[in-house]
Design a protein around this motif. Structure first.
Motif, PDB file in Angstrom:
ATOM      1  N   PRO A   1       0.606  -1.372   0.115  1.00  0.00           N
ATOM      2  CA  PRO A   1       0.052  -0.008   0.130  1.00  0.00           C
ATOM      3  C   PRO A   1       0.661   1.061   0.077  1.00  0.00           C
ATOM      4  N   GLU A   2       1.918   1.232   0.772  1.00  0.00           N
ATOM      5  CA  GLU A   2       2.903   2.369   0.535  1.00  0.00           C
ATOM      6  C   GLU A   2       3.269   3.011  -0.625  1.00  0.00           C
ATOM      7  N   LEU A   3       3.156   2.187  -1.664  1.00  0.00           N
ATOM      8  CA  LEU A   3       3.412   2.537  -3.078  1.00  0.00           C
ATOM      9  C   LEU A   3       2.428   3.520  -3.803  1.00  0.00           C
ATOM     10  N   TYR A   4       1.138   3.568  -3.208  1.00  0.00           N
ATOM     11  CA  TYR A   4       0.252   4.370  -3.584  1.00  0.00           C
ATOM     12  C   TYR A   4      -0.469   5.097  -2.315  1.00  0.00           C
ATOM     13  N   GLU A   5      -0.104   5.344  -1.523  1.00  0.00           N
ATOM     14  CA  GLU A   5      -0.416   6.241  -0.385  1.00  0.00           C
ATOM     15  C   GLU A   5      -1.238   5.490   0.549  1.00  0.00           C
ATOM     16  N   GLY A   6      -1.313   4.249   0.442  1.00  0.00           N
ATOM     17  CA  GLY A   6      -2.051   3.575   1.398  1.00  0.00           C
ATOM     18  C   GLY A   6      -1.406   3.071   2.604  1.00  0.00           C
ATOM     19  N   GLN A   7      -2.107   2.241   3.557  1.00  0.00           N
ATOM     20  CA  GLN A   7      -1.503   1.917   4.738  1.00  0.00           C
ATOM     21  C   GLN A   7      -1.515   0.353   4.784  1.00  0.00           C
TER      22      GLN A   7
ATOM     23  N   GLY B   1      -1.357   6.451  -9.919  1.00  0.00           N
ATOM     24  CA  GLY B   1      -2.826   6.615  -9.340  1.00  0.00           C
ATOM     25  C   GLY B   1      -2.756   5.833  -7.836  1.00  0.00           C
ATOM     26  N   THR B   2      -4.292   5.598  -7.513  1.00  0.00           N
ATOM     27  CA  THR B   2      -4.298   4.993  -6.078  1.00  0.00           C
ATOM     28  C   THR B   2      -5.459   3.713  -6.179  1.00  0.00           C
TER      29      THR B   2
END
Length: 250
Positions: free
Chosen positions: A61-67, A112-113
Protein backbone atom coordinates in the motif's frame (compact mmCIF):
# COMPACT_ATOMS: atom_id res chain seq x y z
CA UNK A 1 8.78 -17.05 -41.69
CA UNK A 2 8.90 -14.41 -38.99
CA UNK A 3 9.54 -15.31 -35.37
CA UNK A 4 6.66 -15.43 -32.96
CA UNK A 5 6.70 -12.46 -30.57
CA UNK A 6 7.95 -13.18 -27.06
CA UNK A 7 5.35 -12.22 -24.46
CA UNK A 8 6.62 -11.86 -20.90
CA UNK A 9 4.15 -13.06 -18.24
CA UNK A 10 4.68 -12.09 -14.61
CA UNK A 11 3.77 -14.31 -11.66
CA UNK A 12 4.83 -14.89 -8.05
CA UNK A 13 8.05 -16.84 -7.56
CA UNK A 14 5.91 -19.51 -5.87
CA UNK A 15 2.29 -20.45 -6.49
CA UNK A 16 -0.43 -19.18 -8.86
CA UNK A 17 0.42 -21.95 -11.32
CA UNK A 18 -3.17 -22.33 -12.55
CA UNK A 19 -3.52 -18.63 -13.39
CA UNK A 20 -0.12 -18.58 -15.10
CA UNK A 21 -1.00 -21.70 -17.10
CA UNK A 22 -4.25 -20.10 -18.25
CA UNK A 23 -2.43 -16.96 -19.45
CA UNK A 24 0.28 -19.13 -21.05
CA UNK A 25 -2.39 -21.03 -22.99
CA UNK A 26 -4.15 -17.83 -24.09
CA UNK A 27 -0.88 -16.35 -25.36
CA UNK A 28 0.05 -19.58 -27.17
CA UNK A 29 -3.38 -19.73 -28.81
CA UNK A 30 -2.85 -16.16 -29.97
CA UNK A 31 0.45 -17.09 -31.62
CA UNK A 32 2.88 -15.70 -29.05
CA UNK A 33 5.84 -17.27 -27.24
CA UNK A 34 5.23 -17.04 -23.47
CA UNK A 35 8.16 -16.27 -21.18
CA UNK A 36 7.78 -16.50 -17.39
CA UNK A 37 8.98 -13.52 -15.35
CA UNK A 38 9.36 -13.75 -11.56
CA UNK A 39 11.21 -11.80 -8.89
CA UNK A 40 13.72 -14.67 -8.64
CA UNK A 41 14.17 -14.79 -12.43
CA UNK A 42 13.17 -11.33 -13.74
CA UNK A 43 15.09 -11.84 -17.02
CA UNK A 44 15.72 -8.12 -17.37
CA UNK A 45 18.59 -8.83 -19.78
CA UNK A 46 16.25 -10.41 -22.33
CA UNK A 47 14.17 -8.88 -25.06
CA UNK A 48 10.38 -9.21 -25.05
CA UNK A 49 7.83 -8.02 -27.57
CA UNK A 50 4.88 -7.67 -25.20
CA UNK A 51 4.01 -7.96 -21.51
CA UNK A 52 1.26 -9.46 -19.37
CA UNK A 53 1.17 -8.45 -15.69
CA UNK A 54 -0.70 -11.25 -13.95
CA UNK A 55 -2.90 -11.38 -10.86
CA UNK A 56 -1.95 -12.28 -7.31
CA UNK A 57 -1.32 -10.79 -3.86
CA UNK A 58 -2.08 -7.19 -2.95
CA UNK A 59 0.37 -4.47 -3.98
CA UNK A 60 2.25 -2.95 -1.04
CA UNK A 61 0.00 0.00 0.00
CA UNK A 62 2.78 2.52 0.62
CA UNK A 63 3.36 2.50 -3.15
CA UNK A 64 0.05 4.33 -3.59
CA UNK A 65 -0.45 6.35 -0.40
CA UNK A 66 -2.15 3.46 1.42
CA UNK A 67 -1.53 1.88 4.82
CA UNK A 68 -0.16 -1.67 5.18
CA UNK A 69 -2.40 -4.07 7.10
CA UNK A 70 -0.87 -6.37 9.70
CA UNK A 71 -2.85 -9.41 8.60
CA UNK A 72 -2.10 -8.93 4.90
CA UNK A 73 0.57 -10.75 2.89
CA UNK A 74 2.67 -8.69 0.47
CA UNK A 75 5.28 -9.61 -2.14
CA UNK A 76 7.66 -6.64 -2.16
CA UNK A 77 10.14 -8.32 -4.49
CA UNK A 78 7.43 -8.95 -7.06
CA UNK A 79 6.28 -5.33 -6.74
CA UNK A 80 9.76 -4.12 -7.67
CA UNK A 81 10.13 -6.60 -10.53
CA UNK A 82 6.79 -5.63 -12.03
CA UNK A 83 7.42 -1.91 -11.59
CA UNK A 84 10.59 -2.32 -13.63
CA UNK A 85 8.85 -4.18 -16.43
CA UNK A 86 5.80 -1.90 -16.45
CA UNK A 87 7.99 1.20 -16.76
CA UNK A 88 10.13 -0.37 -19.44
CA UNK A 89 7.02 -1.42 -21.40
CA UNK A 90 5.63 2.11 -21.23
CA UNK A 91 8.92 3.78 -22.14
CA UNK A 92 9.48 1.47 -25.11
CA UNK A 93 5.80 1.40 -26.11
CA UNK A 94 5.60 -2.36 -25.69
CA UNK A 95 2.04 -3.73 -25.82
CA UNK A 96 1.06 -4.43 -22.21
CA UNK A 97 -1.93 -6.12 -20.58
CA UNK A 98 -2.54 -5.88 -16.84
CA UNK A 99 -4.90 -8.45 -15.30
CA UNK A 100 -6.51 -7.77 -11.88
CA UNK A 101 -3.44 -7.02 -9.71
CA UNK A 102 -1.66 -6.24 -12.98
CA UNK A 103 -4.19 -3.53 -13.85
CA UNK A 104 -3.75 -2.10 -10.36
CA UNK A 105 0.04 -2.15 -10.79
CA UNK A 106 -0.22 -0.22 -14.07
CA UNK A 107 -2.34 2.36 -12.29
CA UNK A 108 0.06 2.67 -9.34
CA UNK A 109 3.13 2.97 -11.60
CA UNK A 110 1.42 5.90 -13.32
CA UNK A 111 0.74 7.66 -10.01
CA UNK A 112 -2.78 6.39 -9.34
CA UNK A 113 -4.28 4.99 -6.14
CA UNK A 114 -6.29 1.91 -5.16
CA UNK A 115 -9.18 0.99 -2.93
CA UNK A 116 -7.65 -1.39 -0.40
CA UNK A 117 -11.01 -3.05 0.30
CA UNK A 118 -13.82 -2.50 -2.18
CA UNK A 119 -16.40 -3.81 0.29
CA UNK A 120 -15.76 -0.72 2.44
CA UNK A 121 -16.69 1.58 -0.45
CA UNK A 122 -19.07 -0.18 -2.83
CA UNK A 123 -22.26 -2.14 -2.43
CA UNK A 124 -21.20 -5.56 -3.63
CA UNK A 125 -22.36 -9.14 -3.57
CA UNK A 126 -19.10 -10.66 -4.71
CA UNK A 127 -18.34 -14.27 -3.75
CA UNK A 128 -15.56 -15.28 -1.39
CA UNK A 129 -15.54 -19.05 -1.92
CA UNK A 130 -13.61 -20.92 -4.62
CA UNK A 131 -16.80 -22.10 -6.43
CA UNK A 132 -18.10 -18.53 -6.25
CA UNK A 133 -14.92 -17.16 -7.83
CA UNK A 134 -15.19 -19.75 -10.59
CA UNK A 135 -18.83 -19.29 -11.54
CA UNK A 136 -19.99 -15.83 -10.42
CA UNK A 137 -20.49 -13.31 -13.24
CA UNK A 138 -21.31 -9.58 -13.29
CA UNK A 139 -22.11 -7.04 -16.00
CA UNK A 140 -19.80 -4.20 -17.01
CA UNK A 141 -20.29 -1.25 -19.36
CA UNK A 142 -17.47 -0.52 -21.83
CA UNK A 143 -16.84 2.91 -23.32
CA UNK A 144 -17.67 3.06 -27.01
CA UNK A 145 -14.57 3.52 -29.17
CA UNK A 146 -12.19 2.35 -26.44
CA UNK A 147 -9.49 -0.24 -27.08
CA UNK A 148 -11.42 -2.83 -25.06
CA UNK A 149 -14.61 -2.15 -27.05
CA UNK A 150 -12.75 -2.39 -30.37
CA UNK A 151 -11.11 -5.66 -29.34
CA UNK A 152 -14.21 -7.41 -28.01
CA UNK A 153 -16.74 -5.77 -30.33
CA UNK A 154 -18.96 -5.02 -27.31
CA UNK A 155 -19.96 -2.07 -25.16
CA UNK A 156 -21.25 -4.37 -22.44
CA UNK A 157 -20.02 -7.73 -21.25
CA UNK A 158 -20.42 -10.21 -18.40
CA UNK A 159 -17.16 -10.93 -16.57
CA UNK A 160 -15.87 -12.84 -13.56
CA UNK A 161 -15.06 -11.37 -10.13
CA UNK A 162 -11.90 -12.48 -8.31
CA UNK A 163 -10.70 -9.37 -6.50
CA UNK A 164 -10.87 -7.47 -3.22
CA UNK A 165 -9.21 -4.27 -4.46
CA UNK A 166 -9.69 -1.96 -7.43
CA UNK A 167 -8.53 1.26 -9.08
CA UNK A 168 -9.47 4.40 -7.15
CA UNK A 169 -7.86 7.50 -8.70
CA UNK A 170 -6.62 6.77 -12.23
CA UNK A 171 -2.93 7.36 -12.89
CA UNK A 172 -1.57 10.13 -15.10
CA UNK A 173 -2.56 9.69 -18.73
CA UNK A 174 -4.84 6.74 -18.01
CA UNK A 175 -8.48 6.71 -19.05
CA UNK A 176 -11.25 4.70 -17.41
CA UNK A 177 -12.97 2.70 -20.15
CA UNK A 178 -15.17 0.19 -18.30
CA UNK A 179 -17.18 0.21 -15.09
CA UNK A 180 -19.73 -1.84 -13.20
CA UNK A 181 -23.18 -0.46 -12.49
CA UNK A 182 -22.01 0.51 -8.99
CA UNK A 183 -19.20 2.62 -10.45
CA UNK A 184 -16.31 0.25 -9.70
CA UNK A 185 -13.64 0.58 -12.40
CA UNK A 186 -13.13 -2.51 -14.55
CA UNK A 187 -10.74 -1.26 -17.26
CA UNK A 188 -8.13 1.45 -17.76
CA UNK A 189 -6.19 2.38 -20.91
CA UNK A 190 -3.52 4.76 -22.14
CA UNK A 191 -4.95 6.27 -25.36
CA UNK A 192 -1.47 7.38 -26.42
CA UNK A 193 -0.29 3.77 -26.76
CA UNK A 194 -1.31 1.24 -29.38
CA UNK A 195 -2.02 -1.40 -26.70
CA UNK A 196 -1.88 -0.44 -23.03
CA UNK A 197 -4.80 -2.06 -21.21
CA UNK A 198 -5.61 -3.00 -17.64
CA UNK A 199 -8.67 -5.12 -16.83
CA UNK A 200 -9.92 -5.87 -13.33
CA UNK A 201 -11.44 -9.19 -14.38
CA UNK A 202 -9.59 -12.36 -15.47
CA UNK A 203 -10.01 -12.97 -19.23
CA UNK A 204 -7.57 -15.92 -19.09
CA UNK A 205 -10.29 -17.92 -17.33
CA UNK A 206 -12.84 -17.00 -20.00
CA UNK A 207 -10.96 -17.77 -23.23
CA UNK A 208 -13.64 -20.26 -24.25
CA UNK A 209 -15.47 -17.05 -25.25
CA UNK A 210 -14.20 -15.30 -28.39
CA UNK A 211 -14.28 -11.82 -26.88
CA UNK A 212 -11.92 -12.75 -24.07
CA UNK A 213 -9.48 -14.70 -26.23
CA UNK A 214 -9.43 -11.66 -28.54
CA UNK A 215 -7.83 -9.64 -25.72
CA UNK A 216 -4.78 -11.88 -26.01
CA UNK A 217 -5.01 -12.10 -29.81
CA UNK A 218 -4.87 -8.31 -30.03
CA UNK A 219 -1.90 -8.17 -27.64
CA UNK A 220 0.11 -10.65 -29.72
CA UNK A 221 -0.90 -8.92 -32.97
CA UNK A 222 0.23 -5.57 -31.58
CA UNK A 223 3.54 -7.11 -30.48
CA UNK A 224 4.03 -8.66 -33.94
CA UNK A 225 3.32 -5.36 -35.68
CA UNK A 226 5.63 -3.43 -33.38
CA UNK A 227 8.46 -5.91 -33.99
CA UNK A 228 7.97 -5.62 -37.75
CA UNK A 229 8.03 -1.82 -37.63
CA UNK A 230 11.14 -1.84 -35.46
CA UNK A 231 12.97 -4.25 -37.78
CA UNK A 232 12.01 -2.20 -40.81
CA UNK A 233 13.20 0.99 -39.15
CA UNK A 234 16.62 -0.45 -38.26
CA UNK A 235 16.94 -2.67 -41.31
CA UNK A 236 17.56 -5.80 -39.28
CA UNK A 237 15.59 -9.03 -39.21
CA UNK A 238 16.72 -9.83 -35.68
CA UNK A 239 14.97 -8.64 -32.50
CA UNK A 240 16.79 -5.59 -31.09
CA UNK A 241 19.08 -6.03 -28.10
CA UNK A 242 17.72 -4.95 -24.71
CA UNK A 243 18.86 -1.54 -23.53
CA UNK A 244 21.58 -1.29 -20.88
CA UNK A 245 18.97 -0.06 -18.41
CA UNK A 246 17.24 -3.42 -18.69
CA UNK A 247 20.18 -5.32 -17.24
CA UNK A 248 19.44 -4.54 -13.62
CA UNK A 249 16.42 -3.81 -11.48
CA UNK A 250 16.19 -0.13 -10.58
Amino acid sequence: MSEKPVIGITKPTRGDFFAYAAIWLAVKRAGGRPMKLTAKHPKTDQWISGLVLGGGADIYPELYEGQPRQAASYDRDRDEMEKFWARRAHDERLPVLGICRGAQLLNVVNGGTLYENINDVFETEYPSSLPGHMFYRKAIDIMEGSLLARITGDTSRVVNSIHKQAVNRPGDGLKVTAKEKNGLIQAIEDPECAYYLGVQFHPEFLIYRKGDQKIFDALVNAATERDAQRREAIGDARPPSPPDSARSLQ
